[in-house]
Write a protein that holds these residues in place. Structure first.
Motif, PDB file in Angstrom:
ATOM      1  N   ILE A  76       7.059 -10.013  19.101  1.00 17.16           N
ATOM      2  CA  ILE A  76       7.450 -10.836  17.936  1.00 17.16           C
ATOM      3  C   ILE A  76       5.905 -11.247  17.442  1.00 17.16           C
ATOM      4  N   SER A  83       3.322  -8.583  16.932  1.00 13.82           N
ATOM      5  CA  SER A  83       3.331  -7.629  15.939  1.00 13.82           C
ATOM      6  C   SER A  83       3.566  -8.338  14.473  1.00 13.82           C
ATOM      7  N   TYR A  84       4.790  -9.084  14.418  1.00 12.14           N
ATOM      8  CA  TYR A  84       4.697  -9.856  13.161  1.00 12.14           C
ATOM      9  C   TYR A  84       3.827 -10.935  12.859  1.00 12.14           C
ATOM     10  N   CYS A  96       0.337  -9.323  12.615  1.00  9.44           N
ATOM     11  CA  CYS A  96       0.209  -8.531  11.113  1.00  9.44           C
ATOM     12  C   CYS A  96      -0.079  -9.241  10.130  1.00  9.44           C
ATOM     13  N   SER A  98       2.809  -3.003   5.761  1.00 15.53           N
ATOM     14  CA  SER A  98       4.218  -2.736   5.656  1.00 15.53           C
ATOM     15  C   SER A  98       4.596  -1.704   6.710  1.00 15.53           C
ATOM     16  N   LEU A 147       4.884  -2.959  10.220  1.00 17.19           N
ATOM     17  CA  LEU A 147       6.034  -3.971  10.415  1.00 17.19           C
ATOM     18  C   LEU A 147       7.414  -3.364  10.455  1.00 17.19           C
ATOM     19  N   THR A 157       9.874  -2.596  13.584  1.00 19.65           N
ATOM     20  CA  THR A 157      11.204  -3.308  13.619  1.00 19.65           C
ATOM     21  C   THR A 157      12.218  -2.174  14.135  1.00 19.65           C
TER      22      THR A 157
END
Length: 225
Positions: free
Chosen positions: A152, A155-156, A159, A209, A212, A216
């Motif tokens: 979490i 990565s999110y 990024c 994009s 992500l 996900t």
């Protein structure tokens, strides 16, 4: 975390050379060396772990795989490496977060034209520093799934910090520069070569994009499994 070292690398270079004489080559060389060394270290570490252990035996924190290494110096160094990294970066990140939140409170005070508001002063001087310290410590004590936490935040959040936000800032800055040029405002620009291309902005956002989406999909597949 290697991007945190970039300001300390660039500041001596950019402060010692006049802006009009600064070229991309002077900046790219030390940055390339620093990122290249980080990449070599991470590749060596990850390739060694993947060749030595099976997927089921690999720990969430990859340096913990070296606990039973024959030489005691190597595992001690590798086990303490994330501790030293987090111990050094946590105060910096916490202070940055606190200063950003306090800046928002100051901006709200200026908007309301009430710099002496007691409640806002308490939020700025007491609530925000306590929140900055208590929130990450609480998550650290209550969270056992390191992989979920890293997926979490790394990565999110990573990024957004490393790709999305800098790109959006560059796009906004270029629009501001274009407005200044229309108003015939004189200012000096540094030659950036290929980095000044508009297509590079779209490429970075597209790459973010894709990253992500893949992360996900990976998280959803693990949650179903």
């Amino acid at each position: 975390m290697c991007h945190h070292s970039l300001p300390s690398l660039l500041e001596p270079i950019m402060s010692s050379v006049p802006t009009e004489k600064l070229v991309l080559r002077q900046i790219s060389k030390p940055v390339a060396w620093a990122l290249g060394c980080c990449l070599a270290f991470y590749l060596l570490l990850n390739i060694t772990v993947n060749l030595r252990w099976s997927d089921a035996d690999i720990e969430d924190v990859i340096t913990l795989n070296f606990q039973n290494f024959k030489s005691r110096i190597v595992p001690i160094f590798l086990e303490l490496f994330p501790v030293c990294t987090l111990g050094a970066s946590f105060p910096i990140i916490a202070c940055t977060f606190r200063n950003n939140m306090q800046s928002l409170v100051v901006a709200r005070q200026q908007t309301q034209q009430s710099p002496g508001s007691q409640s806002l002063n308490i939020v700025r001087d007491v609530v925000i520093p306590v929140l900055v310290l208590v929130l990450p410590l609480t998550i650290a004590f209550l969270t056992q799934g390191v992989e979920l936490l890293v997926s979490i935040t790394g990565s999110y959040g990573g990024c957004a910090i490393e790709f999305v936000i800098p790109t959006l800032l560059v796009m906004a800055a270029r629009r501001k520069v274009a407005q200044l040029q229309e108003n015939k405002t004189y200012f000096k620009k540094m030659q950036l070569g290929v980095l000044s291309s508009r297509y590079l902005e779209m490429l970075v956002l597209a790459w973010a994009s894709v990253c992500l989406i893949l992360v996900t999909m990976h998280n959803l597949s693990h949650s179903k499994g």
